[in-house]
Design a protein around this motif. Structure first.
Motif, PDB file in Angstrom:
ATOM      1  N   LEU A 207       6.846   9.760  -1.267  1.00 32.52           N
ATOM      2  CA  LEU A 207       6.116   8.757  -2.226  1.00 32.52           C
ATOM      3  C   LEU A 207       5.823   8.731  -3.442  1.00 32.52           C
ATOM      4  O   LEU A 207       5.277   7.693  -4.128  1.00 32.52           O
ATOM      5  CB  LEU A 207       4.674   8.799  -1.398  1.00 32.52           C
ATOM      6  N   LEU A 208       6.072   9.721  -4.069  1.00 30.82           N
ATOM      7  CA  LEU A 208       6.323   9.882  -5.655  1.00 30.82           C
ATOM      8  C   LEU A 208       7.748   9.574  -6.354  1.00 30.82           C
ATOM      9  O   LEU A 208       7.628   9.628  -7.413  1.00 30.82           O
ATOM     10  CB  LEU A 208       5.856  11.171  -6.160  1.00 30.82           C
ATOM     11  N   ASN A 209       8.363   9.317  -5.132  1.00 28.92           N
ATOM     12  CA  ASN A 209       9.775   9.095  -5.812  1.00 28.92           C
ATOM     13  C   ASN A 209       9.859   7.641  -6.171  1.00 28.92           C
ATOM     14  O   ASN A 209      10.060   6.575  -5.689  1.00 28.92           O
ATOM     15  CB  ASN A 209      11.034   9.205  -4.701  1.00 28.92           C
ATOM     16  N   LYS A 210       9.749   7.546  -7.615  1.00 29.05           N
ATOM     17  CA  LYS A 210       9.684   6.052  -8.311  1.00 29.05           C
ATOM     18  C   LYS A 210      10.714   5.266  -8.178  1.00 29.05           C
ATOM     19  O   LYS A 210      10.661   3.948  -7.610  1.00 29.05           O
ATOM     20  CB  LYS A 210       9.295   6.263  -9.701  1.00 29.05           C
TER      21      LYS A 210
ATOM     22  N   ILE B 155      -7.340   7.382 -14.453  1.00 25.25           N
ATOM     23  CA  ILE B 155      -7.137   7.980 -13.201  1.00 25.25           C
ATOM     24  C   ILE B 155      -6.290   8.981 -13.129  1.00 25.25           C
ATOM     25  O   ILE B 155      -6.578   9.830 -12.311  1.00 25.25           O
ATOM     26  CB  ILE B 155      -6.332   6.561 -12.654  1.00 25.25           C
ATOM     27  N   PHE B 156      -5.105   9.015 -14.202  1.00 22.96           N
ATOM     28  CA  PHE B 156      -4.681  10.377 -14.091  1.00 22.96           C
ATOM     29  C   PHE B 156      -5.411  11.513 -14.602  1.00 22.96           C
ATOM     30  O   PHE B 156      -5.267  12.340 -13.892  1.00 22.96           O
ATOM     31  CB  PHE B 156      -3.403  10.136 -15.312  1.00 22.96           C
ATOM     32  N   LEU B 157      -6.555  11.505 -15.268  1.00 20.61           N
ATOM     33  CA  LEU B 157      -7.390  12.470 -15.569  1.00 20.61           C
ATOM     34  C   LEU B 157      -8.212  12.969 -14.440  1.00 20.61           C
ATOM     35  O   LEU B 157      -8.541  14.172 -14.000  1.00 20.61           O
ATOM     36  CB  LEU B 157      -8.416  12.085 -16.590  1.00 20.61           C
ATOM     37  N   MET B 158      -8.602  12.062 -13.572  1.00 19.18           N
ATOM     38  CA  MET B 158      -9.424  12.089 -12.210  1.00 19.18           C
ATOM     39  C   MET B 158      -8.652  12.850 -11.288  1.00 19.18           C
ATOM     40  O   MET B 158      -9.246  13.319 -10.291  1.00 19.18           O
ATOM     41  CB  MET B 158     -10.140  10.959 -11.871  1.00 19.18           C
ATOM     42  N   GLU B 159      -7.324  12.608 -11.146  1.00 19.57           N
ATOM     43  CA  GLU B 159      -6.534  13.025 -10.178  1.00 19.57           C
ATOM     44  C   GLU B 159      -6.459  14.701 -10.008  1.00 19.57           C
ATOM     45  O   GLU B 159      -5.977  15.205  -9.141  1.00 19.57           O
ATOM     46  CB  GLU B 159      -5.147  12.357  -9.904  1.00 19.57           C
ATOM     47  N   ASP B 160      -6.723  15.274 -11.147  1.00 15.50           N
ATOM     48  CA  ASP B 160      -6.528  16.620 -11.347  1.00 15.50           C
ATOM     49  C   ASP B 160      -7.572  17.345 -11.741  1.00 15.50           C
ATOM     50  O   ASP B 160      -8.210  16.974 -12.838  1.00 15.50           O
ATOM     51  CB  ASP B 160      -5.328  17.137 -12.304  1.00 15.50           C
TER      52      ASP B 160
ATOM     53  N   PHE C 274       0.865  -1.245  -0.110  1.00 12.76           N
ATOM     54  CA  PHE C 274       0.025  -0.017  -0.172  1.00 12.76           C
ATOM     55  C   PHE C 274       0.951   1.525  -0.097  1.00 12.76           C
ATOM     56  O   PHE C 274       1.602   1.576   0.692  1.00 12.76           O
ATOM     57  CB  PHE C 274      -0.921   0.233   1.500  1.00 12.76           C
ATOM     58  N   ILE C 275       0.679   2.217  -1.019  1.00 14.38           N
ATOM     59  CA  ILE C 275       1.314   3.272  -1.101  1.00 14.38           C
ATOM     60  C   ILE C 275       0.476   4.449  -0.421  1.00 14.38           C
ATOM     61  O   ILE C 275      -0.456   5.237  -0.884  1.00 14.38           O
ATOM     62  CB  ILE C 275       1.446   4.069  -2.290  1.00 14.38           C
TER      63      ILE C 275
ATOM     64  N   MET D 251      -1.467  -1.062  -4.163  1.00 13.98           N
ATOM     65  CA  MET D 251      -2.430   0.111  -4.567  1.00 13.98           C
ATOM     66  C   MET D 251      -2.320   1.101  -3.537  1.00 13.98           C
ATOM     67  O   MET D 251      -1.507   1.287  -2.628  1.00 13.98           O
ATOM     68  CB  MET D 251      -3.745  -0.887  -4.232  1.00 13.98           C
ATOM     69  N   SER D 252      -3.336   2.180  -3.777  1.00 10.73           N
ATOM     70  CA  SER D 252      -3.410   3.441  -2.926  1.00 10.73           C
ATOM     71  C   SER D 252      -4.701   3.834  -2.781  1.00 10.73           C
ATOM     72  O   SER D 252      -5.698   3.697  -3.899  1.00 10.73           O
ATOM     73  CB  SER D 252      -2.470   4.500  -3.249  1.00 10.73           C
ATOM     74  N   LEU D 253      -5.189   4.254  -1.753  1.00 10.01           N
ATOM     75  CA  LEU D 253      -6.517   4.700  -1.711  1.00 10.01           C
ATOM     76  C   LEU D 253      -6.541   6.170  -1.046  1.00 10.01           C
ATOM     77  O   LEU D 253      -7.214   6.945  -0.650  1.00 10.01           O
ATOM     78  CB  LEU D 253      -7.468   4.170  -0.803  1.00 10.01           C
ATOM     79  N   ILE D 254      -5.348   6.745  -1.419  1.00  4.47           N
ATOM     80  CA  ILE D 254      -4.959   8.227  -0.759  1.00  4.47           C
ATOM     81  C   ILE D 254      -4.437   9.070  -2.098  1.00  4.47           C
ATOM     82  O   ILE D 254      -3.696   8.930  -2.950  1.00  4.47           O
ATOM     83  CB  ILE D 254      -3.720   8.114   0.007  1.00  4.47           C
ATOM     84  N   ASP D 255      -5.146  10.297  -2.249  1.00  5.04           N
ATOM     85  CA  ASP D 255      -4.608  11.277  -3.102  1.00  5.04           C
ATOM     86  C   ASP D 255      -3.116  11.760  -2.659  1.00  5.04           C
ATOM     87  O   ASP D 255      -2.903  12.054  -1.534  1.00  5.04           O
ATOM     88  CB  ASP D 255      -5.535  12.525  -3.316  1.00  5.04           C
ATOM     89  N   PRO D 256      -2.209  11.898  -3.456  1.00  6.46           N
ATOM     90  CA  PRO D 256      -2.357  11.947  -5.065  1.00  6.46           C
ATOM     91  C   PRO D 256      -1.496  10.726  -5.389  1.00  6.46           C
ATOM     92  O   PRO D 256      -0.942  10.931  -6.532  1.00  6.46           O
ATOM     93  CB  PRO D 256      -1.422  13.038  -5.292  1.00  6.46           C
ATOM     94  N   PHE D 257      -1.666   9.402  -4.795  1.00  3.69           N
ATOM     95  CA  PHE D 257      -0.687   8.426  -5.139  1.00  3.69           C
ATOM     96  C   PHE D 257      -1.560   7.343  -5.876  1.00  3.69           C
ATOM     97  O   PHE D 257      -1.005   6.157  -6.128  1.00  3.69           O
ATOM     98  CB  PHE D 257      -0.221   7.948  -3.621  1.00  3.69           C
TER      99      PHE D 257
END
Length: 408
Positions: free
Chosen positions: A57-60, A108-113, A6-7, A81-87
């Motif tokens: 957490l966005l450091n791939k 998912i990318f569209l919905m995050e912004d 989980f991220i 998986m993640s249930l947290i914005d913006p991950f």
């Protein structure tokens, strides 16, 4: 050992529920978190078998390295998986690249912004009028003076969530003040300006499995702070006529098709305006807070469990076990202060029909009047055989809870 990574997670709510579900399903549960506080409170996360701290957490590259370490130690990664914005998009991308479940990452990318999905949905009938201000378009004052849309308006950051940094403005002066504030908070981010539409607001929980769209729940929201849009009441299931529900179903299907969501989950906030449905927001995850418990108490469906199953490549099940009405009453405070104590939890729990009482802050926490959904400090959840009874029980139970604050 079969493992789910989980991220990110919150201390409570649906993201924390997902950790518990993972453990209950028999998986080795790994939480990668950017919250040092969680590491210090490690013993409170009984359902987490391994907690890994990563500052970004966005450091791939860093996340990949941690996952490879897990594999080297004998863990078989079955889900990421993640249930947290913006991950959410980041985790879905990792899942795809690791050869695990492939969700609709583009959608998912569209919905995050919020600006991204608004642009795609620009000509959709469910989209309110909107405009986007970019910092490089010139001085805010000049832009505002040339702006001719009717007031009131909603302004928001495209990456905000939980009603954070969402403002109702009714004059050009308030518009200018609000935009200056958002620019100071997010200097490199555009600002979304939307028409303010009036009508009851609903939350729609959706899971899409192999292009099959499942509307799992429709919940009416009660908003008491009209300038900050803080939801303090949730009523499930929403009382809609057959005609209005079918119209909602058609709109939801159309929206998701426009965004290209064929495999994944989301929730929509949508208003019923003069007989038509207008999309306020859409997010690529289950709603936070008590949402899973609301749907479970009303139908027997464990939405978080089925969302985890979806992320494992298994077909989710939405077979209702029973039907009853649920109401959740959230509590806020009217003035800031340092929490001395909370009373009334036990009394609230004893009300017949109360299923859950939750109080978030600890002694010594600083409580403030609500500016976002994160400033809701407790809730009482009740279930009954009528919506009126469920609301009465939850409301009366909530009156038992009292926060004692030291003024600051």
């Amino acid at each position: 050992m079969e493992t789910i990574v989980f991220i990110g997670s919150n201390k409570s709510g649906t993201s924390r529920d997902a950790l518990r579900v993972s453990e209950e399903l028999g998986y080795f549960t790994v939480l990668i978190t950017d919250r040092e506080k969680f590491v210090l409170q490690r013993e409170e996360f009984h359902e987490v078998h391994q907690m890994i701290y990563v500052a970004d957490l966005l450091n791939k590259e860093h996340i990949y390295n941690e996952i490879k370490k897990l594999e080297t130690s004998g863990k078989v990664i079955k889900g990421c998986m993640s249930l947290i914005d913006p991950f959410v998009h980041f985790a879905a991308t990792l899942s795809k690249e690791l050869g695990l479940v492939e969700l609709s990452t583009d959608a998912i990318f569209l919905m995050e912004d919020k600006t991204r999905f608004r642009k795609v949905m620009k000509n959709h009938p469910a989209t309110p009028l909107f405009d986007i201000f970019k910092p490089n378009e010139g001085p805010i004052e000049e832009w505002v003076n040339d702006y001719h849309s009717n007031f009131p308006l909603i302004i928001k950051s495209p990456v905000s969530n939980g009603s954070k940094d969402v403002m109702l403005v009714e004059t050009k002066e308030k518009l200018k003040q609000g935009m200056n504030k958002l620019c100071s908070l997010y200097p490199h981010s555009p600002i979304l300006i939307e028409e303010y539409v009036l009508g009851p607001q609903y939350l729609v929980e959706v899971v899409v499995y192999k292009s099959n769209i499942h509307i799992v729940g429709v919940i009416e929201q009660e908003i008491t702070n009209l300038h900050r849009f803080i939801v303090t009441g949730y009523s499930y299931p929403a009382l809609l006529s057959v005609e209005d529900y079918l119209k909602l179903e058609k709109v939801v299907n159309s929206i998701l098709c426009s965004l290209g969501l064929t495999h994944g989950s989301c929730h929509l906030e949508i208003r019923f305006v003069k007989g038509e449905w207008k999309l306020i927001e859409i997010n690529p995850r289950i709603s936070g807070g008590a949402m899973n418990r609301i749907i479970y108490e009303g139908s027997g469906i464990d939405l978080v469990k089925e969302t985890v199953n979806l992320n494992l490549g298994e077909e989710p099940s939405f077979q209702r076990q029973y039907e009853q009405y649920v109401y959740v009453k959230y509590l806020t405070v009217n003035s800031p202060g340092k929490l001395i104590k909370v009373t009334g939890r036990g009394r609230a729990s004893k009300y017949e029909g109360v299923k859950d009482v939750y109080v978030k802050p600890r002694k010594g926490s600083i409580l403030v009047p609500p500016l976002s959904m994160g400033d809701r400090y407790a809730y009482v959840l009740a279930a009954a055989d009528s919506p009126e009874k469920a609301k009465d029980i939850a409301t009366n139970g909530a009156k038992e809870i009292r926060f004692y604050l030291e003024p600051i």
